[in-house]
Design an enzyme around this catalytic site. Structure first.
Site, PDB file in Angstrom:
ATOM      1  CD  GLU A 146      -3.101  -1.549   2.009  1.00  0.00           C
ATOM      2  OE1 GLU A 146      -4.269  -1.924   2.010  1.00  0.00           O
ATOM      3  OE2 GLU A 146      -2.941  -0.814   3.541  1.00  0.00           O
ATOM      4  CB  CYS A 164       0.604   6.948  11.286  1.00  0.00           C
ATOM      5  SG  CYS A 164       2.114   5.694  12.205  1.00  0.00           S
TER       6      CYS A 164
END
Length: 388
Positions: free
Chosen positions: A109, A359
């Protein structure tokens, strides 16, 4: 934490070969010039082709109009420009875009984060991750393999192609790259460093070394090697004020403790111009784990000899995780303690959490970890992490 990793792939050959086309995205400028020399061409041809590849995001030799037809024909016989393909795109309400990118039969990703004055791309370096940090979704998927240079720089190339190449739009599609996606970059130095060289090269993406950031959890021998290989901005995933907590949530700390890690960081800063004398500390805020005011005081004492700025990161949840996100009030109190010691402290704004692009949320598509040892034996030599 696993004690073993797969060795990085060997350097890409630069000898033209009709039987196995060379992906030019695997080559930095020095290798490109060697490739063209072996093709019987002048080295400046490498610069011309790189400009087309990275300034125009061109992957078709026939469109390179300042290159003669004979050379274009040669290139089509022995080379290709093949970036990994986007197989899925998700757009967040805040403008963040997450791309699932096919690398072989798996996915990694890549996240594009646009802001008013910049556009940051978060890039993956491995399929999965071997370090098993307890608060990170990627780590729960296990480790499969290192990405090739073309699969790393190809994420930047593909994003720039989608957003708009610099020579097409008149402005940089990407101003900053952070090696903070899936994987531990320092466990793939063989491929990460050439990819970053292309990011910095004027005939590549031409980014400032202060705008390319590598984040590491603390593979100390590799960090020492990095300082002799390339100068980029450094961020460290610290996440704890003492070894007791860090041993639990960042298991590599049992091998390279905080004191050893920070020593390597200071050595890197001594060699680096990109960091302007200070490192970025990343500290994920886990409710009642590492976010108390006593932890803030410990952190301030810990970092008093390390020039730094501190990014406090609200933890982003994923299914099955044993943690909770710190409340805003706890984060605020923690931040104020650090600032009272004179530290520049920033609470990172969460971006893309509604599409699992924030994150610690990247997962990609990694083969079941119960087959990890078998995969390693099939894919290459298995070595001890101590050798890295």
């Amino acid at each position: 934490m696993s004690e073993q990793i797969v060795t990085p792939e060997s350097s890409t050959p630069v000898v033209p070969n009709k039987e196995a086309k060379i992906n030019l995205l695997d080559l930095n400028r020095q290798q490109m010039r060697e490739f063209f020399k072996n093709l019987g061409e002048k080295p400046f041809r490498a610069d011309q082709v790189m400009k087309w590849m990275y300034h125009y995001c061109c992957d078709n030799f026939d469109e390179m109009t300042d290159i003669n037809k004979v050379l274009r024909g040669k290139l089509k016989e022995v080379a290709e420009i093949r970036a990994p393909e986007v197989v899925e795109e998700q757009r967040s309400s805040d403008g963040t875009i997450k791309w699932a990118i096919a690398v072989g039969d798996q996915r990694v990703e890549t996240v594009y984060i646009p802001e008013d004055d910049r556009a940051t791309l978060c890039v993956s370096s491995q399929v999965g991750c071997a370090l098993e940090c307890k608060f990170c979704s990627t780590a729960q998927q296990g480790f499969n393999r290192n990405l090739r240079v073309s699969e790393i720089i190809g994420q930047v190339w593909r994003a720039a192609k989608i957003v708009g190449a610099a020579k097409v739009t008149g402005q940089r599609p990407i101003t900053n790259v952070v090696m903070m996606g899936m994987g531990e970059p320092l466990l793939n130095l063989t491929n990460v460093v050439p990819a970053m060289e292309i990011m910095l090269d004027d005939f590549g993406f031409g980014l400032s070394k202060r705008r390319v950031t590598l984040s590491t959890s603390g593979v100390v021998p590799a960090l020492d090697k990095l300082g002799d290989m390339i100068d980029v901005a450094l961020a460290i995933s610290l996440h704890a004020p003492n070894d007791t907590i860090r041993d639990e949530i960042v298991p590599i700390n049992k091998k390279y403790n905080i004191e050893t890690f920070l020593g390597a960081v200071r050595r890197y800063l001594e060699k680096s111009n990109a960091n302007q004398g200070r490192v970025t500390i990343e500290y994920v805020m886990l409710d009642h784990v590492n976010d108390g005011t006593e932890h803030a005081h410990q952190l301030a004492e810990l970092l008093k000899e390390t020039p730094c700025k501190i990014n406090l990161i609200p933890w982003n949840p994923f299914p099955g995780a044993p943690y909770g996100r710190s409340s805003n009030s706890r984060i605020d109190r923690f931040s104020k303690v650090l600032m009272s010691y004179g530290f520049t402290t920033i609470v990172r704004k969460t971006r893309g959490d509604d599409i699992d692009a924030a994150c610690g949320q990247l997962a990609g598509d990694v083969i079941d970890r119960t087959k990890r040892t078998l995969r390693k034996r099939m894919q290459g030599e298995v070595i001890d992490i101590k050798a890295i």
